[in-house]
Design a protein around this motif. Structure first.
Motif, PDB file in Angstrom:
ATOM      1  N   TYR A   1       2.733   8.607  -9.720  1.00  0.00           N
ATOM      2  CA  TYR A   1       1.765   7.903 -10.562  1.00  0.00           C
ATOM      3  C   TYR A   1       2.130   8.056 -12.026  1.00  0.00           C
ATOM      4  O   TYR A   1       2.070   7.109 -12.815  1.00  0.00           O
ATOM      5  N   LEU A   2       2.487   9.265 -12.427  1.00  0.00           N
ATOM      6  CA  LEU A   2       2.881   9.497 -13.823  1.00  0.00           C
ATOM      7  C   LEU A   2       4.089   8.652 -14.190  1.00  0.00           C
ATOM      8  O   LEU A   2       4.162   8.092 -15.279  1.00  0.00           O
TER       9      LEU A   2
ATOM     10  N   ARG B   1       0.816  -1.208   0.000  1.00  0.00           N
ATOM     11  CA  ARG B   1       0.000   0.000   0.000  1.00  0.00           C
ATOM     12  C   ARG B   1       0.857   1.270   0.000  1.00  0.00           C
ATOM     13  O   ARG B   1       0.400   2.340  -0.351  1.00  0.00           O
TER      14      ARG B   1
ATOM     15  N   HIS C   1       0.900   3.457  -3.011  1.00  0.00           N
ATOM     16  CA  HIS C   1      -0.135   4.482  -3.184  1.00  0.00           C
ATOM     17  C   HIS C   1       0.252   5.727  -2.416  1.00  0.00           C
ATOM     18  O   HIS C   1      -0.264   5.997  -1.351  1.00  0.00           O
ATOM     19  N   SER C   2       1.186   6.487  -3.006  1.00  0.00           N
ATOM     20  CA  SER C   2       1.706   7.623  -2.230  1.00  0.00           C
ATOM     21  C   SER C   2       0.791   8.829  -2.291  1.00  0.00           C
ATOM     22  O   SER C   2       0.885   9.712  -1.448  1.00  0.00           O
ATOM     23  N   GLY C   3      -0.076   8.887  -3.329  1.00  0.00           N
ATOM     24  CA  GLY C   3      -0.913  10.071  -3.482  1.00  0.00           C
ATOM     25  C   GLY C   3      -0.221  11.169  -4.271  1.00  0.00           C
ATOM     26  O   GLY C   3      -0.827  12.193  -4.570  1.00  0.00           O
ATOM     27  N   ARG C   4       1.029  10.962  -4.654  1.00  0.00           N
ATOM     28  CA  ARG C   4       1.745  12.009  -5.385  1.00  0.00           C
ATOM     29  C   ARG C   4       1.623  11.772  -6.880  1.00  0.00           C
ATOM     30  O   ARG C   4       1.946  10.697  -7.387  1.00  0.00           O
ATOM     31  N   LEU C   5       1.178  12.795  -7.592  1.00  0.00           N
ATOM     32  CA  LEU C   5       0.907  12.682  -9.015  1.00  0.00           C
ATOM     33  C   LEU C   5       2.164  12.284  -9.795  1.00  0.00           C
ATOM     34  O   LEU C   5       2.102  11.490 -10.725  1.00  0.00           O
ATOM     35  N   LYS C   6       3.297  12.815  -9.345  1.00  0.00           N
ATOM     36  CA  LYS C   6       4.563  12.572 -10.014  1.00  0.00           C
ATOM     37  C   LYS C   6       4.858  11.070 -10.090  1.00  0.00           C
ATOM     38  O   LYS C   6       5.208  10.532 -11.141  1.00  0.00           O
TER      39      LYS C   6
END
Lengths: 594, 99
Positions: A576-577, A566, A569-574
């Motif tokens: 995820y991109l 889990r 799932h860092s929450g950072r858009l970078k």
């Protein structure tokens, strides 16, 4: 005729389905049973040859076909009249007795009548088995009717389990019959057996033993009688209907219905005779030492059922049925008047806290007295006729007795039992109705609905004996062998027994007899306790260690793994991109290279 | 015109777009990066179209431009709501949705 048979069975079922949904439940339920009774009377007048009413093919396997069908012959007719007649009266009694109780009571009671009718009308063993299980279920539901009392619930469970053990016998008998004979239809079986036994001796012996074992479960014989005294946890009308008059006689009905099987192996009948005589004796001794009014009657029922099985064992099946009928009248009346007494004494069941009710409950006292005389076998009453017939049948029986068991010895044992019957009934009557009142409050007679059914049953107990003796053998001769019995004569013995009982009153506390020779304790030591110990072992080893261990390991490892995953799932858009482009590059790379 | 130069330029523009999207923290500049990538694709489509002497590639470019316009409209709307929620257009501010 066929439609009427279906209608008579369907009425109680409909009543059972409808009654939980309406406030008129007691009246609907009672009406449906009386409707069934009226149809039965009509059928009784018109019945000549056996009528087969077949609904559909129930089970078809290869050559074997089992019909969902009812057969009304004279044996079924008698049982049908008994079930609907006595059942109707007890419904009537229940309207007043069970006022304010949940209406599911009437639903269960109607379901019971339905099951009992299926039992006595079924054309084949599986049909009988439906009814057999159905009455067992209703018995369980009604014993634990007040399910908030834990003791009552365990009494119900006990009855159900013990009955299931008996059912195993019935099932085994069916399995052997279907394997070796290929049919379970009573009439086909009878035709096959009348031309000589269609199966091997050993198999036949097993079938007969298994059938009798089934009967011992339902009809409370040794060694399975232990559930019946506990079944008194149910409401009193239930005890009268199910645990005295009708359901417990299903075993007798089974023996009478399958008489051709038993006749083919007389050795089994000797076993039946021994078991039945011992049950009668043990029941009577236990009844003498009880402190609870309903328990006295329960053990008395066990004892009387023993008498019926003695008659069946002596191949006098119609005599067994005769005693079923007379016993149904006087025992139902005894239970119902006991119900009135308990009702009057504000729920008190211990005879030590009754007494002197003769003046306060005169009608009930008279009926109880008359029925006590009847069950004790005082001459002009019904019990004298049927018991005399049993003794007569036993004397003339031609079973292959062996050295220890002779007719004389069984007769002596049964005579002692009959004498004990008189003693315990006298004791009960004197404790409940004579002397001075020892309980609390002011007992009073119930309403007319409580008195009327009891009076009707009492009248039947009074007069039915001679009439039935004239009527039954002639009526049943097509189905059962009309063995000749003599008329009873006046005897002073039961009166002596009653007198002893009346003056005896107090009996010493003998736990051995009060606990019916310790059968419950034996079961407890040899079956219940080892079973519980075994279950606990399984609980701690298999369940807790093995099963729970596996489950815990699975869930634990999943938890640890997901704790790691889990974090992705860092929450950072970078991030995820980044995943996104890596994913696409890898995918494209594989596509291009591959 | 050399097709070689067109593909090299297109590849360079696309990589520039990817790097912009990946590395810049400003969401408006990320949008610009996406536009850059789309236009790199447009360029190569036009180049290949003229190489093969066929018009369908150039027609396709118009569609992509329409989609790009719509995309930047939606993207700007998202950026406005991001700004309303976080008082910033920095993508590091919007990191609530996690675990």
């Amino acid at each position: 005729m066929k439609d009427l048979i279906f209608l008579s069975v369907a009425l109680p079922l409909l009543g059972s389905i409808i009654s939980p949904f309406t406030r008129l439940a007691p009246y609907i339920a009672t009406g449906s049973v009386f409707g069934s009774f009226i149809i039965s009377c009509f059928l009784f007048i018109n019945l000549d040859e056996p009528v087969v009413a077949s609904a559909f093919n129930w089970i078809t396997v290869a050559e074997t076909e089992i019909q969902f069908s009812f057969t009304l012959d004279r044996l079924s007719m008698v049982m049908m009249l008994l079930v609907t007649g006595v059942g109707g009266l007890i419904h009537l009694y229940s309207i007043s007795y069970m006022k304010g109780e949940p209406v599911r009571y009437f639903s269960y009671l109607n379901l019971f009548i339905f099951s009992m009718l299926v039992l006595v009308l079924g054309s084949n063993l599986p049909m009988l088995f439906i009814g057999w299980e159905g009455v067992g279920l209703c018995s369980y539901l009604l014993i634990s009717f007040w399910f908030k009392n834990k003791e009552y619930v365990s009494a119900g469970t006990k009855a159900f389990i013990v009955n299931r053990i008996g059912d195993l016998g019935l099932l085994l008998a069916m399995f052997i019959l279907i394997r070796d004979v290929g049919t379970l239809d009573f009439r086909e079986l009878q035709n096959l057996f009348s031309a000589g036994s269609p199966i091997a001796e050993e198999a036949l012996f097993l079938v007969a033993i298994a059938l009798f074992f089934g009967a011992t479960g339902k009809s409370a014989q040794l060694p399975l009688f232990v559930w019946l005294p506990d079944a008194m946890a149910g409401p009193t009308p239930v005890s009268a209907l199910i645990h005295a008059a009708t359901m417990v006689t299903a075993g007798i009905y089974l023996m009478a219905r399958a008489n051709f099987i038993f006749d083919a192996v007389p050795e089994v009948l000797v076993i039946v005779l021994i078991v039945a005589a011992l049950t009668a004796f043990i029941g009577a001794t236990a009844a003498l030492f009880q402190k609870d009014l309903k328990k006295i009657l329960a053990y008395s029922t066990v004892s009387q059922l023993g008498f019926m099985f003695v008659a069946a064992a002596a191949q006098a099946y119609w005599v067994a049925l005769f005693h079923v009928l007379t016993h149904a009248f006087f025992k139902a009346a005894l239970f119902l008047s006991a119900g009135t007494v308990i009702h009057g004494c504000h729920g008190e069941q211990r005879v030590a806290l009754m007494g002197g009710l003769l003046k306060k409950l005169p009608y009930t006292a008279i009926v109880f007295g008359v029925c006590s005389l009847a069950i004790a076998g005082v001459f002009p009453l019904s019990g004298a006729y049927s018991k005399h017939a049993i003794f007569d049948a036993l004397e003339s029986s031609t079973l292959p007795y062996f050295s220890l068991i002779t007719p004389d010895r069984v007769l002596i044992l049964l005579s002692i039992t009959a004498f004990l019957t008189a003693v315990y009934m006298g004791r009960t009557f004197s404790l409940v109705f004579l002397g001075t009142y020892r309980g609390k409050g002011d007992p009073h007679e119930g309403g007319v609905l409580l008195v009327l059914p009891v009076l009707i049953l009492g009248i039947f107990a009074l007069v039915s004996g001679g009439y039935l003796l004239q009527f039954l053998p002639g009526y049943l001769y097509l189905v059962l062998d009309p063995l000749e019995v003599t008329n009873p004569h006046f005897s002073v013995v039961p009166l002596v027994g009653l007198a002893i009982g009346i003056f005896l009153k107090q009996v010493p506390n003998i736990g051995f007899f009060e606990r019916a020779w310790g059968f419950d304790d034996l079961y407890s030591i040899f079956i219940v306790k080892p079973f519980i110990a075994f279950s606990k072992l399984f609980d701690s080893v298999i369940d807790r260690l093995l099963l729970r261990g596996t489950v815990d390991a699975t869930s634990g490892s999943t938890l640890v793994l997901s704790e790691g995953i889990r974090l992705l799932h860092s929450g950072r858009l970078k991030i995820y991109l980044f995943y996104f482009f890596v994913g696409i590059s890898v995918g494209l790379g594989v596509y291009v290279v591959g | 015109m050399e097709i070689d130069i067109v593909t090299k330029l297109s590849c360079f523009m696309f990589c520039a777009g990817v790097l912009t999207v990946l590395l810049r923290r400003d969401t408006i500049l990320m949008l610009v990066g996406i536009e850059l990538m789309l236009n790199a694709v447009n360029l190569s489509l036009v180049g290949f179209s003229s190489l093969h002497g066929e018009l369908s590639g150039q027609i396709f470019v118009f569609f992509i431009m329409v989609v790009a316009a719509a995309e930047s409209g939606v993207g700007l709307a998202i950026i406005i709501s991001l700004f309303r929620a976080f008082r910033s257009v920095d993508r590091e501010a919007a990191s609530e949705l996690k675990w």
